[in-house]
Scaffold this motif. Structure first.
Motif, PDB file in Angstrom:
ATOM      1  N   PHE A 554      25.968 -27.920 -26.598  1.00 52.51           N
ATOM      2  CA  PHE A 554      24.941 -26.651 -27.038  1.00 52.51           C
ATOM      3  C   PHE A 554      24.559 -27.571 -28.140  1.00 52.51           C
ATOM      4  CE2 PHE A 554      23.954 -22.724 -29.670  1.00 52.51           C
ATOM      5  CZ  PHE A 554      22.763 -22.881 -29.037  1.00 52.51           C
ATOM      6  N   GLY A 555      23.165 -27.936 -28.151  1.00 56.45           N
ATOM      7  CA  GLY A 555      22.833 -28.698 -29.014  1.00 56.45           C
ATOM      8  C   GLY A 555      23.511 -29.914 -29.477  1.00 56.45           C
ATOM      9  N   ASN A 556      24.011 -30.092 -30.708  1.00 58.56           N
ATOM     10  CA  ASN A 556      24.988 -31.114 -31.303  1.00 58.56           C
ATOM     11  C   ASN A 556      26.326 -30.920 -31.150  1.00 58.56           C
ATOM     12  OD1 ASN A 556      22.908 -32.921 -32.023  1.00 58.56           O
ATOM     13  ND2 ASN A 556      22.613 -31.662 -33.933  1.00 58.56           N
ATOM     14  N   GLN A 557      26.661 -29.520 -30.712  1.00 54.34           N
ATOM     15  CA  GLN A 557      28.072 -29.219 -30.439  1.00 54.34           C
ATOM     16  C   GLN A 557      28.680 -29.442 -29.204  1.00 54.34           C
ATOM     17  OE1 GLN A 557      29.608 -25.834 -32.385  1.00 54.34           O
ATOM     18  NE2 GLN A 557      27.587 -25.300 -32.908  1.00 54.34           N
ATOM     19  N   ARG A 558      29.922 -29.760 -29.142  1.00 54.81           N
ATOM     20  CA  ARG A 558      30.636 -30.060 -27.881  1.00 54.81           C
ATOM     21  C   ARG A 558      32.026 -29.284 -27.752  1.00 54.81           C
ATOM     22  NH1 ARG A 558      30.896 -33.412 -23.100  1.00 54.81           N
ATOM     23  NH2 ARG A 558      33.060 -33.882 -22.271  1.00 54.81           N
ATOM     24  N   LEU A 559      32.382 -28.600 -26.570  1.00 58.18           N
ATOM     25  CA  LEU A 559      33.512 -27.619 -26.961  1.00 58.18           C
ATOM     26  C   LEU A 559      34.093 -27.890 -25.440  1.00 58.18           C
ATOM     27  CD1 LEU A 559      34.927 -25.518 -28.671  1.00 58.18           C
ATOM     28  CD2 LEU A 559      33.557 -23.717 -27.097  1.00 58.18           C
ATOM     29  N   THR A 560      35.418 -28.046 -25.399  1.00 55.57           N
ATOM     30  CA  THR A 560      36.344 -28.032 -24.196  1.00 55.57           C
ATOM     31  C   THR A 560      37.371 -26.933 -24.428  1.00 55.57           C
ATOM     32  OG1 THR A 560      36.041 -30.507 -23.821  1.00 55.57           O
ATOM     33  CG2 THR A 560      37.839 -29.338 -22.824  1.00 55.57           C
ATOM     34  N   ALA A 561      37.357 -25.871 -23.747  1.00 58.12           N
ATOM     35  CA  ALA A 561      37.964 -24.786 -24.097  1.00 58.12           C
ATOM     36  C   ALA A 561      38.618 -24.107 -22.760  1.00 58.12           C
ATOM     37  CB  ALA A 561      37.220 -23.835 -24.857  1.00 58.12           C
ATOM     38  N   ARG A 562      39.735 -23.196 -22.870  1.00 58.69           N
ATOM     39  CA  ARG A 562      39.910 -22.523 -21.952  1.00 58.69           C
ATOM     40  C   ARG A 562      39.351 -20.831 -22.214  1.00 58.69           C
ATOM     41  NH1 ARG A 562      44.518 -23.815 -18.180  1.00 58.69           N
ATOM     42  NH2 ARG A 562      44.986 -25.814 -18.986  1.00 58.69           N
ATOM     43  N   LEU A 563      38.734 -20.324 -21.389  1.00 57.84           N
ATOM     44  CA  LEU A 563      38.014 -19.144 -21.710  1.00 57.84           C
ATOM     45  C   LEU A 563      38.687 -17.999 -20.621  1.00 57.84           C
ATOM     46  CD1 LEU A 563      34.420 -20.307 -21.590  1.00 57.84           C
ATOM     47  CD2 LEU A 563      35.987 -20.432 -23.566  1.00 57.84           C
ATOM     48  N   TYR A 564      38.963 -16.876 -21.454  1.00 50.89           N
ATOM     49  CA  TYR A 564      39.571 -15.537 -20.637  1.00 50.89           C
ATOM     50  C   TYR A 564      38.771 -14.610 -21.163  1.00 50.89           C
ATOM     51  CZ  TYR A 564      43.644 -18.884 -20.747  1.00 50.89           C
ATOM     52  OH  TYR A 564      44.464 -19.903 -20.694  1.00 50.89           O
ATOM     53  N   ARG A 565      38.380 -13.749 -20.154  1.00 50.67           N
ATOM     54  CA  ARG A 565      37.564 -12.601 -20.390  1.00 50.67           C
ATOM     55  C   ARG A 565      38.548 -11.370 -20.102  1.00 50.67           C
ATOM     56  NH1 ARG A 565      32.570 -10.887 -20.466  1.00 50.67           N
ATOM     57  NH2 ARG A 565      31.766 -12.562 -19.201  1.00 50.67           N
ATOM     58  N   ARG A 566      38.645 -10.294 -21.106  1.00 51.01           N
ATOM     59  CA  ARG A 566      39.419  -8.982 -21.146  1.00 51.01           C
ATOM     60  C   ARG A 566      38.346  -8.107 -21.497  1.00 51.01           C
ATOM     61  NH1 ARG A 566      43.274  -7.008 -18.149  1.00 51.01           N
ATOM     62  NH2 ARG A 566      44.078  -5.243 -19.407  1.00 51.01           N
ATOM     63  N   GLY A 567      37.887  -7.342 -20.477  1.00 50.82           N
ATOM     64  CA  GLY A 567      36.887  -6.227 -20.556  1.00 50.82           C
ATOM     65  C   GLY A 567      35.654  -6.967 -21.097  1.00 50.82           C
ATOM     66  N   GLU A 568      35.149  -6.558 -22.284  1.00 44.94           N
ATOM     67  CA  GLU A 568      33.822  -7.110 -22.610  1.00 44.94           C
ATOM     68  C   GLU A 568      34.085  -8.399 -23.661  1.00 44.94           C
ATOM     69  OE1 GLU A 568      32.052  -3.881 -24.547  1.00 44.94           O
ATOM     70  OE2 GLU A 568      30.868  -3.350 -22.834  1.00 44.94           O
ATOM     71  N   THR A 569      35.371  -8.678 -24.011  1.00 45.16           N
ATOM     72  CA  THR A 569      35.672  -9.677 -24.928  1.00 45.16           C
ATOM     73  C   THR A 569      35.991 -10.867 -24.150  1.00 45.16           C
ATOM     74  OG1 THR A 569      36.356  -8.109 -26.442  1.00 45.16           O
ATOM     75  CG2 THR A 569      37.122 -10.232 -26.792  1.00 45.16           C
TER      76      THR A 569
END
Length: 667
Positions: A554-569
């Protein structure tokens, strides 16, 4: 012959991991420790009913209970621990200090007498000089312990200590000691057998603490010289010999460091403090180390024993079983060696940014790094829970222990940070990111250690946001788009790609990030590209998913992550840190009230211990209103603003749920 194991469990632990992994399990009572794990007669009855031959008491509860150890022997059961006489001698801190003084082991100045008159205790504290430390005589694990800075605070701290002590240990006796400045907490692992043999398995540095409870432990202690190690080790063995100790034990010392200087904190020079006779022979070799003082002996296996196992390559539980069966110690002192460096982190259910308030809840996501026990150079995880288990308010807040080993301290530090980055827990607050901040802090990285490290480094330990709103918002948007993509079918009307025959498609998102509202705007461009504006930044959003890992730019940022949704969070776990962001559903929250008005609610499930106010009292912001007990610790509830107490809604002793309104206040 295989060993058959029997578990005992309370109501709260009916589905616990230890119940499922043992060959048999016996229910022994209610969830509160006083109804189950502190009822030794029920545990002995369970052992007899199942044909067990021995009882291992674990780390806490009855592990240092003289009556329990004696009852095991009387029932014909082997207690895998020291004799009842040794537990008695070391269990009461005041009496143990008197015994150690006779054995020539150095002691911290203080009052260790049996007279518990509050006025006398206060006079003794005034005589010793502030700051002082009040400690439960029968205590351990930081329970029933308070540091007092000035005389006017002594009475309230004493009352709190005594309440915690009686609830945790059934004994409210305390001792009062001088609170050392710049102290390090260094403990020696000792072992004795029934044949009169003793060894020390070197030291552990446990200086990094919060509320007098250990956070990180390591072995060997940074900066320790061979001469000082020998001196402290022989003093610890002298302490064990004084009580005819058998089995695993830990002798804890406070090391009062000399004034800070550029040289090593442990360097050559004359030792300070009185030495045990067996340690005096090394006195001429040891430097300006500052005085070391006997603090207490824990007559059990310590939570942090894995770091000793890592640097020695030994299984201390195996040693316990051998000694309990009457065998000699497997090795002599001159056969023991230190290999490399090990660090242990205690992963706890708590909120460090909220004064380490204990947390409860289900482990909806419980991801840990790969674990291989007893092999140096790898990561080890000791855990008593599984994904889906619930952390209750009845017991200690520790979820797991994470242990790493390296050839050097620097290697172990890097390995610990990498391992902590692989811990993903969703469902309740934990201290994982706080632990990473400690490991990365200047003081810990440079081994500038003392028990005040956490308050000294608070600027870089608390309220740290390593990912930031722009990247967190981008991750939440990417996850939403990936979830929508997964629901698409061959039907073109199911597509959520933002296609328009004319113009561009705009989509708005509203978030909550660290309690503050935030917005993002996503633009679907004609060429299929996505442009995102979020957190004051704007640029193209590109993302892909491989398994559970999402990579985005996103723009100049790079992120490698694991994403978990719990409800709205959405919970984001990346190499640089972890965060969470809530994607607001405005329709779902329409009409909700803002703020609590005059309400004051319980921050966690627990028991109301006392109220410090009554209806009609005027109170000031920050004034103590009530005391709650949860996870064996007391927590003070303070007034959020000036006001007048209108009504108390509970009585002392009542159990309350998280969010329960405790009292009403008017501004």
């Amino acid at each position: 012959m295989a060993i058959q194991t029997v578990a005992v469990y309370s109501d709260a632990d009916a589905d616990a991991k230890h119940v499922s992994v043992c060959d048999e399990a016996v229910h022994i009572g209610g969830s509160a420790p006083k109804e189950s794990y502190l009822r030794w007669e029920k545990i002995i009855a369970a052992a007899k009913a199942t044909g067990a031959e021995a009882i291992h008491p674990g780390y806490g509860f009855l592990s240092e209970n003289e009556e329990f150890a004696h009852a095991c022997g009387k029932a014909g059961l082997v207690f895998i621990g020291p004799p009842a006489s040794a537990i008695k001698a070391m269990g009461l801190k005041a009496e143990s200090k008197q015994l150690m003084e006779k054995a020539g082991v150095p002691l911290v100045p203080g009052y260790h007498g049996s007279d518990q008159d509050p006025a006398l205790l206060k006079r003794e504290a005034d005589r010793i000089g502030y700051p002082v430390l009040i400690k439960a005589s029968a205590g351990g694990g930081g329970k029933g312990m308070r540091a007092v800075e000035k005389t006017e605070d002594f009475e309230a701290a004493l009352a709190s200590c005594k309440r915690e002590a009686i609830n945790s240990f059934g004994d409210d006796a305390v001792l009062v000691e001088k609170y050392a400045q710049r102290p390090r907490h260094i403990e020696i692992q000792v072992f004795g057998d029934s044949h009169g043999n003793y060894v020390y398995l070197f030291e552990r540095d446990c200086s990094v603490q919060r509320r007098h409870q250990k956070v990180l432990e390591e072995a060997p202690a940074p900066g320790m010289t061979d001469a000082m190690r020998k001196q402290m080790g022989e003093a610890a063995v002298a302490a064990a010999r004084a009580v005819n100790y058998v089995g695993a034990g830990t002798v804890e010392f406070i090391v009062e460091q000399p004034p800070k200087r550029h040289e090593d904190q442990f360097s050559d020079g004359p030792p300070l403090g009185k030495l045990a006779p067996s340690a005096r022979s090394a006195a001429h070799e040891v430097a300006s180390v500052g005085a070391f003082y006997f603090m207490e002996m824990n007559t059990r296996l310590q939570v942090e024993h894995p770091v000793t196992e890592a640097i020695t390559g030994l299984d201390l539980v195996e040693w316990q079983l051998l000694v309990a069966s009457g065998e000699k110690l497997p090795l002599a002192q001159d056969q023991l060696r230190i290999h490399g460096h090990a660090i242990e982190a205690r992963i706890c259910a708590e909120s460090p940014d909220n004064n380490f308030l204990p947390a409860t809840g289900a482990l909806h996501v419980y991801g840990l790094p790969p674990s291989v026990s007893f092999e140096r150079g790898l990561v080890r995880v000791d855990a008593g829970v599984r994904e889906g288990d619930v952390i209750s308010p009845f017991y200690d807040s520790m979820i797991a222990k994470l242990i790493v080993h390296g050839d050097t301290r620097e290697q172990a530090l890097a390995r610990m940070d990498e391992a902590l980055a692989q811990v993903h827990i969703v469902g309740l607050s934990t201290n994982v990111q706080f632990l990473r901040h400690v490991v990365q802090s200047r003081s810990f990285a440079e081994a500038d250690l003392d028990t005040a490290l956490i308050p000294r480094e608070q600027a870089v330990l608390f309220n740290q946001e390593k990912i930031g709103l722009p990247a967190a918002a981008a991750a939440a948007v990417a996850l939403r788009l990936l979830e929508e993509k997964a629901l698409e079918t061959a039907d073109p009307f199911s597509k959520r790609d933002g296609w328009r025959s004319h113009g561009v498609s705009l989509r708005r998102f509203e978030f909550e990030f660290h309690g503050e509202p935030a917005k993002a705007e996503l633009t679907y461009l004609h060429d299929g590209a996505l442009r995102l504006a979020a957190g004051g930044e704007e640029g193209l959003l590109v993302f892909s998913r491989e398994g559970e890992v999402v990579t985005l730019t996103f723009g100049n940022q790079r992120l490698t992550a694991r994403l978990y949704r719990r409800g709205e969070t959405v919970h984001v776990f990346a190499r640089q840190g972890a965060t969470q962001i809530t994607v607001m559903d405005l329709l779902a929250h329409a009409g909700e009230a803002h703020g609590e008005g005059g309400r004051l609610t319980a921050p966690m499930p627990g028991k109301v211990v006392s109220f410090a106010v009554k209806a009609g009292d005027k109170v000031s912001k920050g004034q103590a209103l009530a005391v709650m007990e949860a996870m064996k610790m007391e927590h003070t509830i303070a007034a959020p603003a000036d006001g007048v107490v209108q009504e108390l809604l509970y009585a002392p002793g009542d159990q309350v749920t998280e969010g329960a309104e405790l009292l009403k206040m008017a501004g």
